[in-house]
Design an enzyme around this catalytic site. Structure first.
Site, PDB file in Angstrom:
ATOM      1  N   TRP A  15       0.761  -1.273   0.007  1.00  0.00           N
ATOM      2  CA  TRP A  15       0.032   0.159  -0.093  1.00  0.00           C
ATOM      3  C   TRP A  15       0.741   1.539   0.179  1.00  0.00           C
ATOM      4  O   TRP A  15       0.646   2.392  -0.623  1.00  0.00           O
ATOM      5  CB  TRP A  15      -1.038  -0.139   1.179  1.00  0.00           C
ATOM      6  CG  TRP A  15      -2.069   0.816   1.224  1.00  0.00           C
ATOM      7  CD1 TRP A  15      -2.511   1.464   2.458  1.00  0.00           C
ATOM      8  CD2 TRP A  15      -2.866   1.601   0.180  1.00  0.00           C
ATOM      9  NE1 TRP A  15      -3.421   2.328   1.907  1.00  0.00           N
ATOM     10  CE2 TRP A  15      -3.616   2.439   0.580  1.00  0.00           C
ATOM     11  CE3 TRP A  15      -2.818   1.487  -1.372  1.00  0.00           C
ATOM     12  CZ2 TRP A  15      -4.636   3.103   0.002  1.00  0.00           C
ATOM     13  CZ3 TRP A  15      -3.873   2.034  -1.857  1.00  0.00           C
ATOM     14  CH2 TRP A  15      -4.513   3.164  -1.307  1.00  0.00           C
ATOM     15  N   LYS A 115      -5.010   1.120   8.575  1.00  0.00           N
ATOM     16  CA  LYS A 115      -6.397   0.715   9.162  1.00  0.00           C
ATOM     17  C   LYS A 115      -6.354  -0.444  10.263  1.00  0.00           C
ATOM     18  O   LYS A 115      -5.928  -1.391   9.944  1.00  0.00           O
ATOM     19  CB  LYS A 115      -6.962   0.142   7.979  1.00  0.00           C
ATOM     20  CG  LYS A 115      -7.284   0.898   6.833  1.00  0.00           C
ATOM     21  CD  LYS A 115      -8.279   0.245   5.779  1.00  0.00           C
ATOM     22  CE  LYS A 115      -8.187   1.123   4.359  1.00  0.00           C
ATOM     23  NZ  LYS A 115      -8.925   0.526   3.549  1.00  0.00           N
ATOM     24  N   ALA A 150      -4.310  -2.204  -3.116  1.00  0.00           N
ATOM     25  CA  ALA A 150      -2.811  -1.499  -3.768  1.00  0.00           C
ATOM     26  C   ALA A 150      -2.505  -2.031  -5.212  1.00  0.00           C
ATOM     27  O   ALA A 150      -2.222  -0.992  -6.225  1.00  0.00           O
ATOM     28  CB  ALA A 150      -1.745  -1.986  -2.769  1.00  0.00           C
ATOM     29  N   LYS A 201     -13.801  -3.343   9.421  1.00  0.00           N
ATOM     30  CA  LYS A 201     -14.191  -4.141   8.062  1.00  0.00           C
ATOM     31  C   LYS A 201     -13.218  -5.334   7.743  1.00  0.00           C
ATOM     32  O   LYS A 201     -13.696  -6.321   7.294  1.00  0.00           O
ATOM     33  CB  LYS A 201     -14.313  -2.961   6.927  1.00  0.00           C
ATOM     34  CG  LYS A 201     -13.002  -2.492   6.524  1.00  0.00           C
ATOM     35  CD  LYS A 201     -11.917  -3.284   5.612  1.00  0.00           C
ATOM     36  CE  LYS A 201     -10.558  -2.359   5.548  1.00  0.00           C
ATOM     37  NZ  LYS A 201      -9.895  -3.035   4.603  1.00  0.00           N
ATOM     38  N   SER A 264      -8.278  -9.485  -1.418  1.00  0.00           N
ATOM     39  CA  SER A 264      -8.321  -9.388   0.207  1.00  0.00           C
ATOM     40  C   SER A 264      -7.404 -10.246   0.801  1.00  0.00           C
ATOM     41  O   SER A 264      -7.625 -11.335   0.938  1.00  0.00           O
ATOM     42  CB  SER A 264      -9.686  -8.928   0.352  1.00  0.00           C
ATOM     43  OG  SER A 264      -9.874  -9.193   1.943  1.00  0.00           O
ATOM     44  N   ARG A 265      -6.572  -9.517   1.624  1.00  0.00           N
ATOM     45  CA  ARG A 265      -5.837 -10.724   2.414  1.00  0.00           C
ATOM     46  C   ARG A 265      -6.719 -11.268   3.629  1.00  0.00           C
ATOM     47  O   ARG A 265      -6.490 -12.114   4.135  1.00  0.00           O
ATOM     48  CB  ARG A 265      -4.508  -9.851   3.198  1.00  0.00           C
ATOM     49  CG  ARG A 265      -3.669  -9.158   1.981  1.00  0.00           C
ATOM     50  CD  ARG A 265      -2.345  -8.808   2.525  1.00  0.00           C
ATOM     51  NE  ARG A 265      -2.255  -7.697   3.219  1.00  0.00           N
ATOM     52  CZ  ARG A 265      -2.356  -6.291   2.756  1.00  0.00           C
ATOM     53  NH1 ARG A 265      -2.110  -6.109   1.749  1.00  0.00           N
ATOM     54  NH2 ARG A 265      -2.346  -5.291   3.650  1.00  0.00           N
ATOM     55  N   ASN A 266      -7.399 -10.394   4.311  1.00  0.00           N
ATOM     56  CA  ASN A 266      -8.300 -10.540   5.464  1.00  0.00           C
ATOM     57  C   ASN A 266      -9.287 -11.786   4.947  1.00  0.00           C
ATOM     58  O   ASN A 266      -9.561 -12.667   5.646  1.00  0.00           O
ATOM     59  CB  ASN A 266      -8.845  -9.468   5.930  1.00  0.00           C
ATOM     60  CG  ASN A 266      -7.789  -8.472   6.566  1.00  0.00           C
ATOM     61  OD1 ASN A 266      -7.294  -8.764   7.684  1.00  0.00           O
ATOM     62  ND2 ASN A 266      -7.605  -7.415   6.011  1.00  0.00           N
ATOM     63  N   GLU A 291      -4.465  -7.307   8.649  1.00  0.00           N
ATOM     64  CA  GLU A 291      -4.728  -6.412   9.845  1.00  0.00           C
ATOM     65  C   GLU A 291      -5.459  -6.931  10.547  1.00  0.00           C
ATOM     66  O   GLU A 291      -5.816  -6.809  11.844  1.00  0.00           O
ATOM     67  CB  GLU A 291      -5.000  -4.933   9.342  1.00  0.00           C
ATOM     68  CG  GLU A 291      -3.789  -4.224   9.050  1.00  0.00           C
ATOM     69  CD  GLU A 291      -3.089  -3.550  10.199  1.00  0.00           C
ATOM     70  OE1 GLU A 291      -3.497  -4.074  11.413  1.00  0.00           O
ATOM     71  OE2 GLU A 291      -2.305  -2.660  10.108  1.00  0.00           O
TER      72      GLU A 291
END
Length: 342
Positions: A15, A115, A150, A201, A264-266, A291
């Protein structure tokens, strides 16, 4: 307002690199060339960036233009910067801000693109910055958050995001200095809402990923996301945010992107948990930080502190930190007593 001819990006992950590319792609508002410094905490990583002009570990495929200067020293990276973008993981933000203290000035405008919530103190990133720097000066602080992957930002895909600030002049200044034809910034004065939305989120995105990993379809996932938005909104409002912020880019926009997007990593962590993998194994195979894993603990604690009902956050907390199975946690969420929607 003075044009930002020099911008420092603190954090050379995916990012941070994408934002450096955005900042470097346009001249300052007066038309003069702009220099962007990109700081990373590992000297060997910075040396590779200088040699190859590509951030291969975190954002491969994008050449760094000559006006992006990778640097391993904070003093050199911050020297002369008008705008400082803070793009480090939330769990190291305090230590990085402490290290920056000798090199920052009251004229800098700080833009946090992190975040998360600090786990030990339950502070948002703006609160951490004021806690670390308040004895030096009151920082000109802006939060940047929204539905942004990113890779797509670096690629130049049309994107919108939000900048929030206590003082409108600093939010509008960052809006004018960082906006490009493909990176559109909207101003919002609700820092609390934007920061809570950006952190929470990630927790809901993991829960949505769990549903995918368990083999459920779109009905289930969208139900979870929508009810997740409701609990995020309850927390944000309890902390003094405006409910409408959660209906905008920083709220519903970022939530749906993170909970459904393949980048999305999450969401990925949740999918793999739903498939039966252990958390430590999942994280060991990831280069970038998810995160939501640490943030789940902080959001759960905030919900308890302010007596806000957040069943999906509670379920993810039990899965991540109490060893509960994803099947049991998600069954409890779907088996809650029936109620009105509003």
């Amino acid at each position: 307002m003075y044009p930002a001819q020099r911008i420092a990006v603190i954090g050379a992950g995916s990012w941070g690199t994408a934002l450096a590319l955005v900042a470097a792609a346009r001249p300052a508002s007066d038309g003069t060339p702009r220099t962007v410094t990109l700081w990373g905490h590992r000297p060997e990583h910075i040396a590779t960036l200088c040699a190859t002009r590509e951030n291969q570990p975190y954002l491969p495929g994008f050449r760094l233009p000559e006006n992006i200067l990778p640097m391993a020293g904070l003093a050199a990276a911050l020297d002369g910067a008008q705008i400082v973008l803070l793009v480090v993981p939330s769990h190291v933000t305090r230590s990085v801000l402490m290290a920056m203290r000798p090199y920052i000035t009251p004229t800098m405008v700080f833009v946090s693109a992190t975040k998360g919530i600090e786990t030990d103190t339950l502070m948002r990133m703006s609160e951490v910055a004021f806690d670390v720097w308040h004895d030096l000066f009151e920082p000109r602080y802006v939060t940047l958050s929204g539905p942004n992957f990113a890779y797509e930002v670096a690629k130049g895909d049309p994107t919108a995001t939000v900048v929030a600030a206590f003082a409108p002049r600093w939010g509008e200044y960052v809006q004018s200095e960082l906006s490009t034809p493909n990176f559109r910034l909207y101003y919002n004065q609700d820092i609390t809402g934007v920061e809570i939305a950006g952190a929470s989120k990630n927790v809901i995105a993991m829960a949505a990923g769990v549903m995918v990993g368990l083999g459920f379809g779109h009905n289930t996932v969208v139900t979870l996301i929508t009810r997740g938005l409701a609990e995020i909104t309850r927390l944000a409002v309890a902390l003094g945010a405006r409910g409408e912020t959660l209906s905008g880019l920083a709220g519903v926009g970022d939530l749906f992107l993170t909970a459904t997007g393949a980048l999305s990593r999450n969401r990925y962590v949740g999918v793999e948990l739903g498939r039966g993998r252990q958390l430590d194994d999942i994280l060991a195979g990831m280069t970038n930080v998810a995160e939501g894993v640490k943030t789940t603990k902080a959001i759960h604690a905030l919900a308890q502190k302010h007596r806000v009902d957040m069943p999906m956050t509670r379920g993810m907390y039990q899965v991540l930190y109490e060893g509960r199975s994803v099947q049991d946690a998600m069954a409890e969420i779907m088996g809650r007593p029936l109620r009105r929607e509003y």
